[in-house]
Design an enzyme around this catalytic site. Structure first.
Site, PDB file in Angstrom:
ATOM      1  CB  THR A 133      11.757 -15.489   3.696  1.00 50.12           C
ATOM      2  OG1 THR A 133      12.517 -16.184   4.687  1.00 50.12           O
ATOM      3  CG2 THR A 133      10.678 -16.404   3.139  1.00 50.12           C
ATOM      4  CG  ASN A 154       8.732   9.725 -12.208  1.00 52.47           C
ATOM      5  OD1 ASN A 154       9.872   9.803 -12.653  1.00 52.47           O
ATOM      6  ND2 ASN A 154       8.358  10.363 -11.117  1.00 52.47           N
ATOM      7  CB  CYS A 210       2.590  17.872  -2.602  1.00 49.39           C
ATOM      8  SG  CYS A 210       2.078  17.201  -4.177  1.00 49.39           S
ATOM      9  CD  GLN A 223       5.844   5.725 -14.240  1.00 50.16           C
ATOM     10  OE1 GLN A 223       4.863   5.465 -14.929  1.00 50.16           O
ATOM     11  NE2 GLN A 223       5.748   5.976 -12.954  1.00 50.16           N
ATOM     12  N   GLY A 243      10.958  -0.530  -7.145  1.00 47.61           N
ATOM     13  CA  GLY A 243      11.801   0.326  -7.967  1.00 47.61           C
ATOM     14  C   GLY A 243      12.896   1.020  -7.178  1.00 47.61           C
ATOM     15  CB  THR A 244      12.836   2.920  -4.001  1.00 45.79           C
ATOM     16  OG1 THR A 244      11.739   3.720  -4.459  1.00 45.79           O
ATOM     17  CG2 THR A 244      13.794   3.769  -3.199  1.00 45.79           C
ATOM     18  CB  SER A 303       8.223  -1.022  -9.439  1.00 43.21           C
ATOM     19  OG  SER A 303       7.411  -1.047  -8.287  1.00 43.21           O
ATOM     20  N   GLY A 304       6.427  -3.765  -9.405  1.00 40.38           N
ATOM     21  CA  GLY A 304       5.149  -4.419  -9.651  1.00 40.38           C
ATOM     22  C   GLY A 304       3.949  -3.483  -9.661  1.00 40.38           C
ATOM     23  CG  HIS A 305       3.532   0.011  -6.880  1.00 38.37           C
ATOM     24  ND1 HIS A 305       3.049   1.291  -6.882  1.00 38.37           N
ATOM     25  CD2 HIS A 305       4.838   0.096  -6.610  1.00 38.37           C
ATOM     26  CE1 HIS A 305       4.051   2.118  -6.618  1.00 38.37           C
ATOM     27  NE2 HIS A 305       5.145   1.416  -6.447  1.00 38.37           N
TER      28      HIS A 305
HETATM   29  C1  LIG Z   1       7.419   4.682  -8.872  1.00 38.01           C
HETATM   30  C2  LIG Z   1       8.785   4.855  -9.409  1.00 38.01           C
HETATM   31  C3  LIG Z   1       9.907   4.422  -8.697  1.00 38.01           C
HETATM   32  C4  LIG Z   1       9.787   3.815  -7.322  1.00 38.01           C
HETATM   33  O1  LIG Z   1       9.274   2.516  -7.363  1.00 38.01           O
HETATM   34  P1  LIG Z   1       8.729   1.861  -6.000  1.00 38.01           P
HETATM   35  O2  LIG Z   1       8.425   0.453  -6.390  1.00 38.01           O
HETATM   36  O3  LIG Z   1       7.536   2.652  -5.609  1.00 38.01           O
HETATM   37  O4  LIG Z   1       9.844   1.964  -5.016  1.00 38.01           O
HETATM   38  C5  LIG Z   1      11.143   4.590  -9.256  1.00 38.01           C
HETATM   39  N1  LIG Z   1      11.294   5.153 -10.461  1.00 38.01           N
HETATM   40  C6  LIG Z   1      10.251   5.571 -11.198  1.00 38.01           C
HETATM   41  C7  LIG Z   1      10.475   6.154 -12.532  1.00 38.01           C
HETATM   42  C8  LIG Z   1       8.967   5.442 -10.690  1.00 38.01           C
HETATM   43  O5  LIG Z   1       7.926   5.885 -11.398  1.00 38.01           O
END
Ligand SMILES: *Cc1c(COP(=O)(O)O)cnc(C)c1O
Length: 395
Positions: A235, A149, A323, A177, A69-70, A197-199
Site C-alpha cells: 500500500t 553527500n 561515526c 543530494q 534513497g537507500t 529522497s524526500g527528507h
Molecule cells: C541521504 C542519502 C541517501 C539515503 O537516503 P535515505 O532516504 O535516507 O535512505 C543516499 N544517498 C545519498 C547521496 C544521500 O545523501
C-alpha cells in the site's frame, strides 16, 4: 539550536505538512479500493507522479515511489545486476558513493559480479579517462552519484550519460543530494535510473522515488499487490507521497532564491573560517559544488570531540569520521580524495539551508574558534603537525 546538518536531513516545511495532514485522519482511503475515499487517493498519487515526472522531463510511467534513497539505490543496482546478468556481470561505480550504493555493490561482488570503484582527485571528481578505460565488453551498469553527500562535489553527469549511451551501458545516478536543488532533465543528461529522497528536500522521512527509463528491464523489487504497476507491491505511503511532491514543487518554484541565499551564506562562512582559524583546510571543489556545503579540516583534532562540543553549544553538524558506522574510521570519501588520516579525522561538514542566518553562522564561527583552539592545545598531534609544516616551510 543552530541546525547546520541539512545533508543529513531537513525539517519538513510547514506547507508540506499542511498538504499531508488531511491524508492521515480524513482522506485515509487505500488507493487500491473501489470507493471514492480510496480512488481519490489513487488519483492524488498518480497526479504526484505526473508532477515529479514533469520536473525531470520523464514520463509518469517511469517513476516508482520507494521508501527513500537507500531503497532506490538498492533496487537500481541489484535490479540491473539481476535483470542484465545475461549480458554481463561488471559494474562501474566510484569510491565516494553513499553506502546505499557501495554496500549493494559489495554484496554483488560476493555473488560473483566484478565491480570497479573509480578514484577521485583531490577535488572529489572522477576522471572521464579512467571511466572510459574501465569499460569492458561485459559492463552492464555505471553508477555515479550526482552530488556527494559529504563534500558536495558535482560529477560530470552529462559526460557520463553521453558515454554510457554511446557504449550501450545503463547509467544510474544517486541524486539524493541534488534532486530539487538542481534542474535535472534525465533525457538530456542520458540518465537511465535516478534515486531521490524526500527528507533531504524538506519532505518527510521514509519516502523517495526511483526514475527508471522505460527501456530498462528492471525486475520487481517487492512481489505482492499491483501497486506501482506490480513492481513494488505494498500500500502506497500516501501522506509521504503528497509531502514529497509538495516539497519538490517548493524547491522548483523557489530554487533561484534558495540557491543564491545558500551560496552567499556558504561564501561568507568559508571566508570567516579560513580567515580566522589557523590551518583550516577546505575540502572538495569550490566551484563544482552544492551551494550549501562547507567542508573543512582542522588537522590535529578529532572530529567527534568537535561535534560533541558543538552540540553542547546547541550546534548540529557532522564530521568526516564515520561515526555513522559506529567505527572510528575516517570517511572513505575523504580518504579517496587523498586526505591524510589526520586531515580526515579532523574534518567538519556544515551543510546550510537558505533558512540559516548570518547571525547563526557568526555564532558558529565564534564557537569553533574557541573549540578548535581548546582541542588543539590538548592535542599532541597538533604540535607535530605544526612542526611538520615548519620543516616543509608551509605556512
Ligand atoms: C541521504 C542519502 C541517501 C539515503 O537516503 P535515505 O532516504 O535516507 O535512505 C543516499 N544517498 C545519498 C547521496 C544521500 O545523501
Amino acid at each position: 539550536m543552530i541546525y547546520l546538518d541539512h545533508a543529513a536531513t531537513t525539517a519538513v516545511a510547514p506547507e508540506v505538512l499542511e498538504e499531508m495532514l488531511p491524508y492521515f485522519c480524513e482522506q485515509y482511503g487505500n488507493p487500491s479500493t473501489m470507493y471514492s475515499l480510496g480512488t481519490r487517493n489513487k488519483k492524488a498519487v498518480n497526479e504526484g507522479k505526473r508532477q515529479l515526472a514533469g520536473m525531470l522531463g520523464a514520463g509518469m510511467e517511469e517513476i516508482y515511489f520507494t521508501s527513500g534513497g537507500t531503497e532506490s539505490d538498492n533496487w537500481a543496482i541489484r535490479g540491473v545486476a539481476e535483470g542484465y546478468a545475461h549480458k554481463g556481470r561488471h559494474i562501474i561505480t566510484t569510491r565516494i558513493e553513499h553506502h546505499g550504493v557501495l554496500h549493494p555493490c559489495r554484496y554483488l561482488e560476493k555473488q560473483g559480479y566484478r565491480v570497479t570503484y573509480l578514484n577521485v582527485d583531490k577535488r572529489g571528481l572522477i576522471s572521464m579517462e579512467e571511466l572510459r578505460e574501465a569499460i569492458c565488453p561485459d559492463t552492464i551498469l555505471i553508477s555515479v552519484m550526482f552530488a556527494n553527500n559529504e563534500v558536495g562535489t558535482l560529477q560530470p553527469i552529462k559526460e557520463i550519460g553521453t558515454l554510457a549511451r554511446e557504449k550501450g551501458i545503463l547509467f544510474h545516478t544517486d541524486a539524493v543530494q541534488a534532486f530539487g536543488h538542481l534542474d535535472i532533465q534525465v533525457k538530456e543528461l542520458g540518465i537511465d535510473l535516478l534515486s531521490a529522497s524526500g527528507h533531504k528536500i524538506n519532505g518527510p522521512q521514509g519516502i523517495g522515488f526511483l526514475y527508471v527509463n522505460k527501456e530498462v528491464k528492471l525486475p520487481p523489487l517487492l512481489y505482492g499487490g499491483a501497486q506501482e504497476r506490480g513492481m513494488r507491491a505494498g500500500t502506497e505511503n500516501v501522506p509521504g507521497i503528497i509531502g514529497l511532491v509538495k516539497a519538490a514543487q517548493l524547491w522548483q518554484e523557489q530554487r533561484k532564491m534558495r540557491l543564491e541565499t545558500e551560496r552567499e551564506l556558504q561564501v561568507y562562512l568559508l571566508q570567516r573560517l579560513t580567515g580566522e582559524i589557523p590551518h583550516c583546510i577546505v575540502n572538495g571543489d569550490l566551484n563544482q559544488r552544492l551551494s550549501g556545503n562547507v567542508h573543512v579540516s582542522f588537522p590535529g583534532i578529532e572530529g567527534e570531540s568537535l561535534l560533541i562540543m558543538l552540540d553542547m553549544k546547541g550546534i548540529c553538524a557532522s564530521s568526516g569520521s564515520a561515526c555513522t558506522t559506529g567505527a572510528r574510521s575516517p570517511s572513505h570519501v575523504l580518504l579517496a580524495m587523498g586526505l591524510t588520516e589526520q586531515e580526515a579525522r579532523g574534518s567538519l561538514r556544515l551543510t546550510l539551508s537558505w533558512e540559516n542566518t548570518r547571525r547563526e553562522l557568526d555564532d558558529t564561527v565564534e564557537a569553533l574558534k574557541e573549540i578548535v583552539e581548546r582541542l588543539r592545545s590538548m592535542s599532541p598531534d597538533y604540535g607535530q603537525y605544526e612542526k611538520s609544516l615548519e620543516r616543509c616551510k608551509i605556512t
